[in-house]
Each structure stands twice: as structure tokens, then as C-alpha cells.
Design a protein around this motif. Structure first.
Motif, PDB file in Angstrom:
ATOM      1  N   ASP A 212       4.052  33.239  27.911  1.00  9.00           N
ATOM      2  CA  ASP A 212       5.293  33.895  28.344  1.00  9.00           C
ATOM      3  C   ASP A 212       5.848  33.225  29.602  1.00  9.00           C
ATOM      4  O   ASP A 212       7.067  33.122  29.768  1.00  9.00           O
ATOM      5  CB  ASP A 212       5.040  35.382  28.635  1.00  9.00           C
ATOM      6  N   ASP A 239      12.332  34.140  23.570  1.00  3.76           N
ATOM      7  CA  ASP A 239      12.598  35.101  24.636  1.00  3.76           C
ATOM      8  C   ASP A 239      13.758  34.574  25.470  1.00  3.76           C
ATOM      9  O   ASP A 239      14.437  33.607  25.066  1.00  3.76           O
ATOM     10  CB  ASP A 239      11.341  35.353  25.477  1.00  3.76           C
ATOM     11  N   GLN A 240      13.984  35.157  26.642  1.00 10.55           N
ATOM     12  CA  GLN A 240      15.119  34.725  27.463  1.00 10.55           C
ATOM     13  C   GLN A 240      14.970  33.278  27.911  1.00 10.55           C
ATOM     14  O   GLN A 240      15.964  32.558  28.084  1.00 10.55           O
ATOM     15  CB  GLN A 240      15.279  35.647  28.665  1.00 10.55           C
ATOM     16  N   LEU A 266      16.449  36.752  19.521  1.00  8.87           N
ATOM     17  CA  LEU A 266      15.502  37.629  20.208  1.00  8.87           C
ATOM     18  C   LEU A 266      14.932  38.686  19.271  1.00  8.87           C
ATOM     19  O   LEU A 266      13.778  39.116  19.430  1.00  8.87           O
ATOM     20  CB  LEU A 266      16.179  38.290  21.411  1.00  8.87           C
ATOM     21  N   ALA A 269      11.442  37.976  17.268  1.00  4.92           N
ATOM     22  CA  ALA A 269      10.112  37.970  17.878  1.00  4.92           C
ATOM     23  C   ALA A 269       9.195  38.992  17.208  1.00  4.92           C
ATOM     24  O   ALA A 269       9.628  40.078  16.811  1.00  4.92           O
ATOM     25  CB  ALA A 269      10.223  38.272  19.370  1.00  4.92           C
TER      26      ALA A 269
END
Length: 469
Positions: A212, A239-240, A266, A269
């Protein structure tokens, strides 16, 4: 399977499934097909023999990387076979209407670096390329497969691929990585623990707070080497960080279309409670700078460890371990710290990105390559090279005694003039340490992070980078 338990792999697979073939395989639509000069000539010839066209030229992008000289790039190339391959891909792309990023195009580079930096690689895609390290693109939450030449022809002609669906293994790494420990060390640690055959029949989902926190370039390094653990592909959930990397790139959606695409990316996920065939977990504190000692990427140790005794391996792996020790002229119980090297290579689709070059430059700044060591820095693309030069990294490397080269695969696989000679030992940031991989049948390869390669170059031997950082 209910929608609430589908992991990303299942979602993307199902979205691209055309149907089930009589063989039991799934026919998948391929969203992006990347090709290069080595595995495409025969594929285009197969199309000609059947009087077929490329089904969707707009979904096919070609570049040149494997055979490209990184020193003298004047045409015709000195290597006649390299020139023949280069001429073939130029002719084929013109004839079949495929975009080619050649040496005159500042977007040229290693295929698995070019795709992401151009925004061609996006979450939720299926991606195929006639190169085993296509798994790199999974860093974006796509499922990306390396394929053979006959499959390249099949994708060119139909934009589909027949595949058996792999199982999905979730690999979690949690905790805080120590100083001097990089993404390369993480993936070498995983391959060492699970084995080079451990991933056969699986897709790897890399998860946990270590991944992450990783940048996209670090995630690409990990996914790049999932194939070395036997996995069919590897991926990280979008993710972002993923969204921010893609935004503004040439082939990325624009404006409101980007916002809509980002929301969908997004949503792909894997949710909490997603189903997996297997889950394994590792603690980040157990990972240290890692170096291979053998002839496959699973034969590695932390820099503070010694080469294990052959008897500690599983029975079926003991002969291979002994073969590796004999070939490398190493002994069980020996430490790699202080092992002398002849060549240092920083580059490849694994570690030829700008962040890799920055870390290596940070290590060598103010130091000099040990006399007698041949040291190369090969950017993974023309754009990486240009950015590095804007930041002055080329000057740092050259002042330290490194050769600063053009973009290409270079010494990773040595299908070009960059080769080991005789029994030379190379500290390499690439992905494979097989016998003969770097151009000499007797040459020896030690895989490690770019920072560790830099440390080895200025020390003249394998060195714990934490002592220099």
C-alpha cells in the motif's frame, strides 16, 4: 461466486471472458497488446501466410528494446541479426498499421516501462505481450500475461487469447521495511520463501501495508518478478497512488472521462472478504537487502546471512542447489558480503526507472567505481534517460566512473552487444540469473537492488548498502 467475494482477478477475468472453448479454456478479449522486435516477426509472417490482418491495430503498440545497442545506435547496426529484426518490425508495423515507437521516437524504451509511462497500462485491462515479464503491468490492477510467438499471432489476428484460469494466491507483507530494503528485496524474499515453482497455476495478489505504501514504480518491480516465482501473473489492487500516477499521461482519459474511469478503477479492488485459493503472510522486519547466490532467482540470502547447507533444501531441490554452488564457485555456509565482482549493471524492465537511478546515484555520489570494474547504467526508456539527465544523474554516474548508455534491455539478457565475458561475476539489477543469461555461458549473475549494485560497484565487491547509505 457472489459479487461481494470476487477478487480483482476474478472481476477482470469475467469482464473479458468471451466464452468457454471446447478445450475447457476461456477465450479472453485482450485490451492491450504490446509487441517488440524479437517475438513479433514470426507472428506477422503467420498472418501473411493466412492472409489475415491485425484485428484492432489501435490496441496494438510496438517498441524496440531487446536487440537495441545501448552504446552505438547508428544504423545499420553492427550485428546483422539485430538489424534484420529492426528492419522486420519497421516493415511489419507499416504494412499492418501498428504504431511503432522506434529509436527516432522519444517514447521508445523497454516495453514494460513504455506502457505505464505513456498511460497505455490502466487498471482493469487484460494485457498481453510476447515477453515473460509482462506481469509488470499488474502493478496497475490489470491482469497481464507473457505469451509465446504463436499466441502473439493469435492475438494480432483475433484480439483474444485462449487461457486456463489460474488460482489466486494473496501474498500479504505487513510492517515497516528497514533502511536499505527496497521493492526488489521484498520480491526476492517472497520468491525465496515460496520457490521458483511455488506460483505455478496461480496469479499473485500482492497486498498488505508494505505494498500500500509503495510507489507505482516499486509495485512494478514486484509484479515484474512474480513470473520468476512461477506465477502466471501478479497484481496490486488499484488505489489513489495508481490514479495519481496515470493522470495526465498521454494515453490516459481526459477531464470528466478520467474522473469516471478513476471511479471504476477503484471499484475493481478486491473487497474485504474476497475469496482466495491461498493466503500467505510475511513480516517486513524479516526482510533485509537480498542477493542471489545461485542460478535461479529463488536461490538468495539476506546480506547478513550465509548460503544455506544443501541438506536444508527439500529433497527435489538439493541437486539444483549443489549445481548452483558448483557453477558459481561458492560454498554452503559462505557469506556473499565481500564477494568480488567484475561488472555492475543498473537497468532492465525490473529496475531501469527514474526512482531506481535516483537511488543508485545517491549511493555513488562523491565516490568512484573500483578500478577494474566495468559499470553500466542503462535507462529503461528515452524518457527516463531524458529526465535523469535533467536532474543531473548522468553527471553523477559518469563522474563516479559509470558508462551512461542509451535506452534498452542491455545486459539483462544480452541479445545485444552488452555481454559478460568468460567467468565474469556481475552485480545486476535485472530479473534472471540463469546460466548464460547475460551473454556468457560461464558468466555469473548476482541479482540485487539498484542501490546494492551501486554499492558493489564502488566497493568492488558485494556490500551491504546500509554501510554506505
Amino acid at each position: 461466486m457472489s459479487a461481494s467475494t470476487k477478487n480483482l482477478f476474478d472481476k477482470v477475468w469475467d469482464l473479458h471472458s468471451v466464452g468457454t472453448l471446447p478445450s475447457g479454456q476461456t477465450q479472453l478479449i485482450i485490451g492491450l497488446h504490446l509487441i517488440h522486435e524479437v517475438t513479433s516477426p514470426q507472428a506477422f509472417d503467420m498472418l501473411r501466410e493466412r492472409n489475415l490482418k491485425v484485428k484492432f491495430p489501435s490496441r496494438t503498440v510496438a517498441t524496440v528494446d531487446h536487440i537495441i545497442p545501448t552504446d552505438n545506435q547508428l544504423r545499420p547496426f553492427q550485428d546483422s541479426l539485430a538489424e534484420e529484426m529492426m528492419s522486420a518490425i519497421e516493415k511489419n508495423c507499416r504494412e499492418f498499421g501498428v504504431t511503432l515507437l522506434d529509436l527516432k521516437d522519444n517514447r521508445q524504451g523497454i516495453v514494460h516501462i513504455v506502457g505505464p509511462e505513456q498511460g497505455l497500462t490502466q487498471p482493469g485491462m487484460t494485457i498481453a505481450c510476447g515477453d515473460s515479464h509482462t506481469s509488470t503491468h499488474g502493478a496497475f490492477g490489470s491482469i497481464a500475461f507473457g505469451i509465446g510467438t504463436s499466441q502473439v499471432a493469435y492475438v494480432l489476428a483475433t484480439q483474444t487469447l485462449a487461457m486456463n484460469k489460474p488460482k489466486v494466491r494473496r501474498i500479504e507483507v505487513n510492517g515497516q521495511l528497514g533502511k536499505g530494503v527496497y521493492a526488489k528485496d521484498v520480491v526476492l524474499h517472497i520468491i525465496r520463501k515460496l520457490g521458483v515453482k511455488g506460483g505455478i497455476g496461480h496469479a499473485y495478489e500482492f497486498a498488505g501495508d508494505v505494498f500500500d505504501r509503495m510507489t507505482m514504480e516499486e509495485r512494478m518491480t514486484v509484479c515484474n518478478m512474480s513470473i520468476e516465482g512461477g506465477a502466471r501473473c501478479g497484481y496490486v489492487n488499484p488505489d489513489q497512488t495508481t490514479v495519481d500516477y496515470i493522470k495526465g499521461r498521454p494515453f490516459a482519459p481526459k477531464g470528466a472521462d478520467f474522473d469516471k474511469a478513476a471511479a471504476w478503477w477503484l471499484s475493481l479492488a478486491s473487497p474485504k472478504g474476497a475469496r482466495y485459493d491461498d493466503v500467505v503472510k510475511y513480516d517486513a522486519k524479516d526482510i533485509e537487502p537480498t542477493v542471489t547466490w545461485g542460478i535461479n532467482p529463488g536461490q538468495s540470502v539476506g546480506i547478513g546471512e550465509s548460503i544455506p547447507q544443501v541438506a536444508t533444501f527439500d529433497a527435489e531441490d538439493q541437486a539444483g542447489a549443489q549445481e548452483a554452488l558448483d557453477f558459481m564457485e561458492l560454498k554452503a555456509g559462505q557469506s556473499l558480503d565481500g564477494l568480488k565482482i567484475d561488472v555492475a549493471f543498473i537497468g532492465s524492465c525490473t529496475n531501469g526507472r527514474i526512482s531506481d537511478l535516483r537511488e543508485a546515484a545517491r549511493i555513488v555520489q562523491g565516490k568512484h567505481v573500483k578500478p577494474g570494474i566495468k559499470a553500466l547504467v542503462v535507462p529503461g526508456s528515452q524518457q527516463v534517460r531524458e529526465q535523469a539527465m535533467q536532474e543531473g544523474l548522468d553527471k553523477i554516474f559518469e563522474s563516479a566512473g559509470f558508462e551512461w548508455r542509451g535506452a534498452g534491455c542491455s545486459m539483462c539478457l544480452a541479445m545485444n552487444p552488452d555481454k559478460l565475458k568468460g567467468r565474469e561475476i556481475c552485480a545486476s539489477s535485472s530479473n534472471r540469473n540463469f546460466k548464460g543469461r547475460q551473454g556468457s555461458p560461464t558468466g555469473r549473475t548476482l541479482l540485487m537492488s539498484p542501490a546494492m549494485v551501486a554499492a558493489a560497484a564502488v566497493s568492488g565487491c558485494v556490500t551491504d548498502v546500509r554501510q554506505l547509505a
